[in-house]
Write a protein that holds these residues in place. Structure first.
Motif, mmCIF file in Angstrom:
data_model
loop_
_atom_site.group_PDB
_atom_site.id
_atom_site.type_symbol
_atom_site.label_atom_id
_atom_site.label_comp_id
_atom_site.label_asym_id
_atom_site.label_seq_id
_atom_site.Cartn_x
_atom_site.Cartn_y
_atom_site.Cartn_z
ATOM 1 N N VAL B 96 0.834 -1.202 0.000
ATOM 2 C CA VAL B 96 0.000 0.000 0.000
ATOM 3 C C VAL B 96 0.869 1.253 0.000
ATOM 4 O O VAL B 96 0.618 2.215 -0.727
ATOM 5 C CB VAL B 96 -0.942 -0.020 1.227
ATOM 6 N N GLU B 99 2.586 1.693 -3.385
ATOM 7 C CA GLU B 99 1.683 2.215 -4.414
ATOM 8 C C GLU B 99 1.709 3.739 -4.376
ATOM 9 O O GLU B 99 1.699 4.419 -5.397
ATOM 10 C CB GLU B 99 0.273 1.688 -4.169
ATOM 11 N N GLY B 143 -7.412 -15.163 4.898
ATOM 12 C CA GLY B 143 -8.801 -15.360 4.497
ATOM 13 C C GLY B 143 -9.453 -14.177 3.821
ATOM 14 O O GLY B 143 -10.667 -14.106 3.708
ATOM 15 N N THR B 145 -9.798 -11.422 0.416
ATOM 16 C CA THR B 145 -9.695 -11.500 -1.041
ATOM 17 C C THR B 145 -8.397 -10.870 -1.528
ATOM 18 O O THR B 145 -8.128 -9.713 -1.234
ATOM 19 C CB THR B 145 -10.859 -10.727 -1.696
ATOM 20 N N PRO B 146 -7.596 -11.572 -2.276
ATOM 21 C CA PRO B 146 -6.364 -10.987 -2.802
ATOM 22 C C PRO B 146 -6.680 -10.083 -3.989
ATOM 23 O O PRO B 146 -7.085 -10.570 -5.033
ATOM 24 C CB PRO B 146 -5.555 -12.208 -3.265
ATOM 25 N N GLU B 147 -6.503 -8.772 -3.788
ATOM 26 C CA GLU B 147 -6.820 -7.884 -4.910
ATOM 27 C C GLU B 147 -5.735 -6.879 -5.210
ATOM 28 O O GLU B 147 -5.937 -5.935 -5.971
ATOM 29 C CB GLU B 147 -8.146 -7.159 -4.669
ATOM 30 N N LYS B 148 -4.574 -7.051 -4.580
ATOM 31 C CA LYS B 148 -3.522 -6.063 -4.806
ATOM 32 C C LYS B 148 -2.885 -6.192 -6.177
ATOM 33 O O LYS B 148 -2.565 -5.192 -6.824
ATOM 34 C CB LYS B 148 -2.432 -6.175 -3.720
ATOM 35 N N LYS B 150 -4.266 -7.138 -8.856
ATOM 36 C CA LYS B 150 -5.180 -6.541 -9.833
ATOM 37 C C LYS B 150 -4.982 -5.027 -9.862
ATOM 38 O O LYS B 150 -4.940 -4.399 -10.919
ATOM 39 C CB LYS B 150 -6.616 -6.880 -9.410
ATOM 40 N N GLY B 188 -4.670 -14.784 -14.540
ATOM 41 C CA GLY B 188 -5.571 -15.505 -15.444
ATOM 42 C C GLY B 188 -6.433 -14.576 -16.277
ATOM 43 O O GLY B 188 -7.343 -15.019 -16.970
#
Lengths: 398, 414
Positions: B96, B99, B143, B145-148, B150, B188
């Motif tokens: 973070v 970024e 647990g 959501t992995p969204e980094k 993206k 993916g």
């Protein structure tokens, strides 16, 4: 009450500039992160990550306002009419319609149906499949639209979990069975368009379902549901002709967990895929006939004609010119009634001839058979098979 | 773990870094600047700085003390935070913060005249990806959501936009593209590659030849892989061969990666690699496949696919290899033909379907004569065999001339 439904609002997008990716922890109604479902928009234009998910509170199959409005506008489906009256319905008949241009900002909790209500709505809708009072296309169209609205409600509530998965499974099965029925009645232009729309929603709901499975596995640390393998195999069978459909199969296969790959359903689907890609028409048709479940058969069905055309092409191209290839043999290989084989050959602009002793046969031609049929349902030639007839009789529980 | 540092020493290290940073920018020293930004590199200098930061705890005060440093506050404050977090293994926090570094850096980069800071930009792009990957692992493990990753993809698309234009900076666009490819492949979401590829290949701003070799090789490798997944074999052959030809001969790991995809492509167009090549680059999973093609041994092909199924599925070449079956059949029929020719050259071109059935039985493949006829029909239809088959006499009659046409670099007719 202001009429909210038909005003095309500017969709809410690009909120990312205002919200950073990890702000907004105010999802008090939503117990789970929104990611898996927000990928499956189902034509809603809301940005789920940026708004707290609503919890629906509408206790009826159709919100009261909508029911009254549609009565007034006489916008009622035949199946919703009370005693056939086009301007009157009831809470037990009216079902919420799918709305294309809705945005989350306008949505109120009283418009959304919570999961238990959605479940009973779905039960009601799927029971209509058994009704004989209306032509199939009318029933299908109604269930098609109303289940789409169910999915919309689920999506707006970021709903996840076992019960949601089960609902999606039933809706996917509905689309698969419809595929079969619409294929048979593909004569009218209406049926053809219904067929394509159905194919589109089948793909969407199945994709969402697979995402739900993934999310479920991530949450519950990799326990697989018993039904998963079956629906993964449905996806694979729907993508036999992978070229025209977005993500290449090779990439999709990479992500499939090993236990699912090794399942009986996936092994069957992969064999069918191999035969299809190889052009092995004999095994494609015979394996389908011999091993497919009813649902798998419904999915494969449109490909069968395509493969039969390939078979005719190969046989007429490579067959000995001096001898017509016996129609009897063709009927055996293509699993068609002998009388229909002749019609089929004619449809493909291939000549048949009488060979005296051996009966009618297919004339060979070195010219490649042009596939005269556009994609989609063609004239339907059923599989000449006891087993398949029995499958039709044992319709699966939806 | 963080080592003990005295306050005085900590202050010294922090000031040293700040000086190096502002000097690098003043003197337009891209190389030095890039070294100061590579958080994940675990260089001794950065590690010792991170320890200092964790001791001193209020490094921002030092930044504010001097105009020389405070003009870069937007970059320096978050980079310190990123270094600290990374050292303490708080990977999500590290990402973070980084970024923010990247966003601020891009603002500055836009204003800098020449392309002197490209190398530092490459480091930024690389670190954004790596730190995002690691952050996602941490998220998944708790647990969430992995969204980094993206998000990293979105950021890099922005960077790509900054570079796509006239001027010397555009040379960096291919590197950023390759980072994007790596992200999309990992996630993916490979379809997202399309728009970047279109930008690169439409040549409005870009002349492909002016990009650095290393980036061209990486680019062709990824786009070649995409062609493999889409089964465009001629295009895949062209791109992967380019990558192979221009790849540094000493980078054996990279050559192996290219070959992993090039070999199935070559097999599909009828070109077989030598055993020595497979052995040299440790690609022996293909050995049995190649052997099966040479021998016409269908059982061996099936066995090889089964044995290495997971590996082939993961790399995405399984379906390509499976399709080689038709060429194996062709080879089998050819062998029968050759054997018959030795016995009786005049009759060799007539092959009884029963003979093929027997040959397959010998290979433990159970096929009836109807299926064999079907296979022959397909082989003829796809021009792998020239001739015809007669159903009544259950025989395949081969053309006297060139009955088994070679593929000659073209894939089997669909």
């Amino acid at each position: 009450m202001a009429d909210r439904n038909h005003q095309p609002q500017k969709p809410i997008t690009n909120r990312r500039d205002k919200f950073s990716s990890d702000s907004n922890q105010s999802k008090s109604h939503n117990p789970k992160p929104s990611n898996p479902i927000s990928n499956c928009r189902n034509d809603t234009v809301s940005a789920h990550q940026d708004f707290p998910a609503l919890m629906g509170s509408c206790p009826f199959m159709c919100p009261v306002e909508e029911r009254i409005r549609r009565e007034r506008l006489r916008d009622l489906s035949v199946l919703e009419r009370l005693h056939g009256n086009p301007a009157k319905t009831s809470p037990t008949l009216a079902v919420k319609k799918f709305c294309r241009t809705i945005s989350t900002r306008e949505m109120q909790a009283s418009d959304l149906r919570p999961i238990p209500v959605l479940e009973s709505t779905l039960n009601y809708l799927l029971n209509l499949m058994h009704s004989e009072d209306h032509p199939f296309e009318v029933v299908h169209d109604f269930i098609f639209d109303r289940t789409r609205s169910i999915r919309q409600d689920l999506s707006m509530q970021n709903a996840v979990g076992d019960r949601v998965i089960h609902m999606y499974e039933r809706m996917v099965k509905f689309h698969i069975v419809s595929r079969h029925h619409l294929q048979r009645s593909c004569g009218t232009p209406n049926a053809v368009s219904l067929y394509h729309l159905n194919a589109e929603q089948l793909m969407k709901s199945l994709t969402t379902l697979l995402n739900l499975y993934e999310a479920n596995r991530a949450d519950s640390h990799s326990t697989f549901l018993q039904s998963e393998a079956e629906f993964y195999s449905h996806y694979l069978l729907l993508h036999l002709d992978s070229k025209n459909q977005g993500e290449p199969l090779s990439l999709w296969l990479r992500r499939i967990p090993s236990p699912i790959m090794k399942s009986r359903e996936m092994r069957f689907a992969r064999r069918i895929l191999r035969y299809y890609r190889m052009g092995n028409y004999k095994r494609f048709i015979h394996t389908t006939e011999n091993e497919a479940s009813f649902l798998q058969y419904c999915i494969i069905e449109p490909y069968i004609n395509e493969v039969r055309i390939l078979a005719l092409s190969c046989i007429s191209y490579g067959g000995y010119k001096m001898q017509a290839y016996p129609l009897v043999q063709l009927s055996k290989i293509l699993m068609m009634e002998e009388s229909e084989v002749e019609n089929f050959c004619t449809d493909c602009a291939l000549e048949t001839s009488s060979d005296g002793a051996t009966g009618k046969g297919l004339m060979s031609t070195k010219q490649l058979v042009v596939n005269k049929f556009s994609s989609g349902p063609h004239k339907y030639y059923p599989m000449n098979s006891e087993r398949v007839h029995r499958l039709y009789a044992e319709l699966p529980e939806l | 773990m963080a080592a003990y540092v005295s306050m005085g020493e900590a202050h010294r290290r922090i000031t040293e870094y700040l000086t190096r940073f502002s000097d690098a920018v003043s003197y337009q020293d891209g190389q030095s600047l890039s070294r100061l930004l590579s958080v994940s590199s675990n260089s001794p200098a950065l590690l010792s700085l991170a320890d200092a930061l964790n001791t001193y705890q209020d490094a921002n005060r030092i930044i504010r003390q001097s105009e020389k440093y405070s003009q870069y506050t937007d970059i320096l404050v978050p980079i310190f935070r990123a270094l600290q977090s990374y050292r303490l293994r708080n990977l999500v926090e590290a990402y973070v913060a980084f970024e923010k570094v990247s966003n601020a850096f891009i603002q500055e980069f836009r204003n800098w005249e020449s392309a002197w800071a490209l190398e530092a930009l490459y480091v930024i792009a690389y670190e954004v990806r790596i730190l995002a990957e690691r952050a996602d692992i941490e998220l998944a493990s708790i647990g969430k959501t992995p969204e980094k990753l993206k998000g990293a993809g979105s950021f890099l698309m922005k960077v790509f936009g900054v570079l796509a234009g006239k001027g010397a900076k555009r040379v960096g666009a291919l590197y950023v593209t390759c980072q994007l490819f790596k992200i999309y492949f990992k996630l993916g979401t490979v379809h997202l590659c399309r728009s970047v590829i279109r930008s690169i290949e439409t040549a409005k701003f870009f002349d492909f030849e002016e990009f650095p070799d290393r980036d061209k090789v990486t680019y062709m490798y990824y786009t070649g892989r995409l062609e493999v997944y889409n089964e465009n074999f001629p295009a895949a052959d062209h791109k992967l061969s380019y990558a192979l030809a221009h790849c540094n001969a000493s980078k054996e790991a990279n050559i192996r990666m290219i070959l992993k995809y090039l070999i199935p492509v070559k097999l599909s167009i009828g070109i077989l690699p030598r055993t020595t090549l497979l052995e040299k680059f440790n690609l022996t999973e293909y050995s049995d496949v190649v052997l099966a093609l040479r021998r016409g041994d269908l059982r061996l092909l099936r066995h090889a696919l089964q044995e290495h199924e997971d590996r082939f599925l993961r790399s995405g070449v399984y379906l390509v290899l499976e399709k080689l079956e038709l060429q194996v059949y062709q080879r089998l029929v050819k062998k029968i033909y050759i054997i018959q020719k030795q016995k009786d050259p005049n009759k060799a071109h007539q092959i009884k379907l029963d003979v093929i059935v027997k040959a397959l039985k010998w290979l433990e493949m159970d096929m009836d004569v109807d299926e064999v006829e079907c296979i022959m029909a397909i082989l003829i239809y796809k021009n792998l065999v020239k001739g015809y088959f007669a159903h009544k006499s259950k025989v395949a009659v081969l053309s006297k001339q060139d009955p088994f046409p070679k593929l000659n670099g073209k894939p089997v007719n669909s």
